[in-house]
Design a protein around this motif. Structure first.
Motif, PDB file in Angstrom:
ATOM      1  N   ASN A   1       2.089   9.972  -4.248  1.00 53.67           N
ATOM      2  CA  ASN A   1       1.401  11.179  -4.703  1.00 53.67           C
ATOM      3  C   ASN A   1       1.844  12.446  -3.962  1.00 53.67           C
ATOM      4  O   ASN A   1       1.417  13.548  -4.305  1.00 53.67           O
TER       5      ASN A   1
ATOM      6  N   PHE B   1      -7.119  -1.271 -12.347  1.00 46.38           N
ATOM      7  CA  PHE B   1      -6.226  -1.033 -11.205  1.00 46.38           C
ATOM      8  C   PHE B   1      -5.546  -2.326 -10.784  1.00 46.38           C
ATOM      9  O   PHE B   1      -4.318  -2.368 -10.586  1.00 46.38           O
TER      10      PHE B   1
ATOM     11  N   ILE C   1      -5.031  -3.342  -1.849  1.00 47.07           N
ATOM     12  CA  ILE C   1      -4.571  -1.957  -2.020  1.00 47.07           C
ATOM     13  C   ILE C   1      -5.716  -1.083  -2.521  1.00 47.07           C
ATOM     14  O   ILE C   1      -5.923   0.036  -2.043  1.00 47.07           O
ATOM     15  N   TYR C   2      -6.467  -1.600  -3.487  1.00 46.47           N
ATOM     16  CA  TYR C   2      -7.605  -0.838  -4.021  1.00 46.47           C
ATOM     17  C   TYR C   2      -8.626  -0.557  -2.929  1.00 46.47           C
ATOM     18  O   TYR C   2      -9.105   0.580  -2.778  1.00 46.47           O
TER      19      TYR C   2
ATOM     20  N   TYR D   1       0.826  -1.207   0.000  1.00 47.61           N
ATOM     21  CA  TYR D   1       0.000   0.000   0.000  1.00 47.61           C
ATOM     22  C   TYR D   1       0.862   1.261   0.000  1.00 47.61           C
ATOM     23  O   TYR D   1       0.426   2.321  -0.443  1.00 47.61           O
TER      24      TYR D   1
ATOM     25  N   THR E   1       1.150   3.791  -2.865  1.00 46.85           N
ATOM     26  CA  THR E   1       0.150   4.831  -3.106  1.00 46.85           C
ATOM     27  C   THR E   1       0.549   6.156  -2.477  1.00 46.85           C
ATOM     28  O   THR E   1      -0.099   7.178  -2.724  1.00 46.85           O
ATOM     29  N   GLU E   2       1.604   6.159  -1.651  1.00 50.51           N
ATOM     30  CA  GLU E   2       2.072   7.395  -1.030  1.00 50.51           C
ATOM     31  C   GLU E   2       2.929   8.227  -1.968  1.00 50.51           C
ATOM     32  O   GLU E   2       3.382   9.323  -1.614  1.00 50.51           O
TER      33      GLU E   2
ATOM     34  N   ARG F   1      -7.298   2.095  -0.600  1.00 50.90           N
ATOM     35  CA  ARG F   1      -7.158   3.436  -1.163  1.00 50.90           C
ATOM     36  C   ARG F   1      -8.515   4.072  -1.468  1.00 50.90           C
ATOM     37  O   ARG F   1      -8.742   5.247  -1.151  1.00 50.90           O
ATOM     38  N   TYR F   2      -9.431   3.327  -2.078  1.00 50.73           N
ATOM     39  CA  TYR F   2     -10.679   3.920  -2.552  1.00 50.73           C
ATOM     40  C   TYR F   2     -11.852   3.750  -1.596  1.00 50.73           C
ATOM     41  O   TYR F   2     -12.771   4.564  -1.594  1.00 50.73           O
TER      42      TYR F   2
ATOM     43  N   HIS G   1      -1.471  -3.150 -11.124  1.00 49.07           N
ATOM     44  CA  HIS G   1      -0.706  -3.337  -9.895  1.00 49.07           C
ATOM     45  C   HIS G   1      -0.184  -4.765  -9.767  1.00 49.07           C
ATOM     46  O   HIS G   1       0.927  -4.990  -9.272  1.00 49.07           O
TER      47      HIS G   1
END
Length: 228
Positions: A89, A202, A163-164, A83, A86-87, A167-168, A206
């Motif tokens: 960003n 996604f 992870i999805y 995960y 995803t940081e 995140r979402y 990934h």
């Protein structure tokens, strides 16, 4: 393993030094996510020790139950490691941030890759245990067998799904304690067809990325073990 420990230590050090050098508050969500990334590997090592002790103290059946329960907990926690990608960003930065962009770039890169490496090590340990049980050895043929590859692919796909969801849907591993609420949230999220398509894309992207990283790191290790 030594380099993996070094990468984790370096990533955490950069996060903490960011506050000390540039006089800004520690970005605590990043520290929390770092420890969540390391947690699956620690749990897996604990499962191995506990399973071995139970096997020595009681019966093989009890050890299998302990091992299976431990692996289930591990797979639920494992997405926390990857995960970290995803940081990338950089959403922790402010417009007037005194921290140089280059420092944050190397920090989040070290941070993200430490999570990927933690995932790879965990899956490698499970893969080696799997081939020992089914093939009796961790030679090159066993590690590259179809059954072994399928196991790794399924785990990495599960990680991508996790992870999805994290995140979402902002779901955590421990949300499985409330399965009804978890299912309701997932069902509502996936009702639109466009969301299902985004989810599939996604997971594919990934899974391919993490699979390539796994092969890049593990491939030479397997070849080295085969030649020794």
């Amino acid at each position: 393993m030594l380099y993996a420990l070094g990468l984790n230590a370096y990533a955490l050090l950069l996060i903490l030094l960011r506050s000390r050098i540039y006089r800004v508050p520690v970005y605590r969500p990043m520290v929390w996510n770092f420890f969540l990334s390391v947690l699956p590997l620690g749990v897996l090592l604990g499962v191995i020790v506990a399973t071995g002790l139970v096997d020595l103290a009681t019966t093989r059946g009890a050890a299998i139950v302990v091992g299976a329960a431990g692996l289930l907990i591990w797979i639920l926690l494992l997405p926390n490691s990857s995960y970290l990608i995803t940081e990338l960003n950089l959403d922790h930065r402010r417009p007037d941030d005194p921290v140089p962009l280059w420092y944050d770039i190397v920090t989040v890169l070290s941070f993200a890759m430490s999570g990927v490496v933690n995932m790879v090590l965990g899956i490698l340990i499970v893969q080696m245990g799997f081939v020992i049980v089914f093939f009796g050895d961790t030679d090159n043929a066993a590690m590259h067998s179809t059954l072994s590859r399928v196991l790794v692919t399924v785990i990495i796909l599960a990680v991508s799904i996790g992870i999805y969801l994290g995140r979402y849907l902002r779901l955590n591993s421990w949300d499985v304690r409330s399965p009804a609420q978890l299912w309701a949230k997932v069902r509502e999220h996936f009702q639109p067809r466009a969301v299902r398509g985004r989810f599939a894309f996604f997971c594919v992207t990934h899974t391919v990325f993490l699979g390539l990283m796994y092969g890049l790191i593990v491939g030479p290790l397997v070849d080295m073990m085969a030649s020794s």
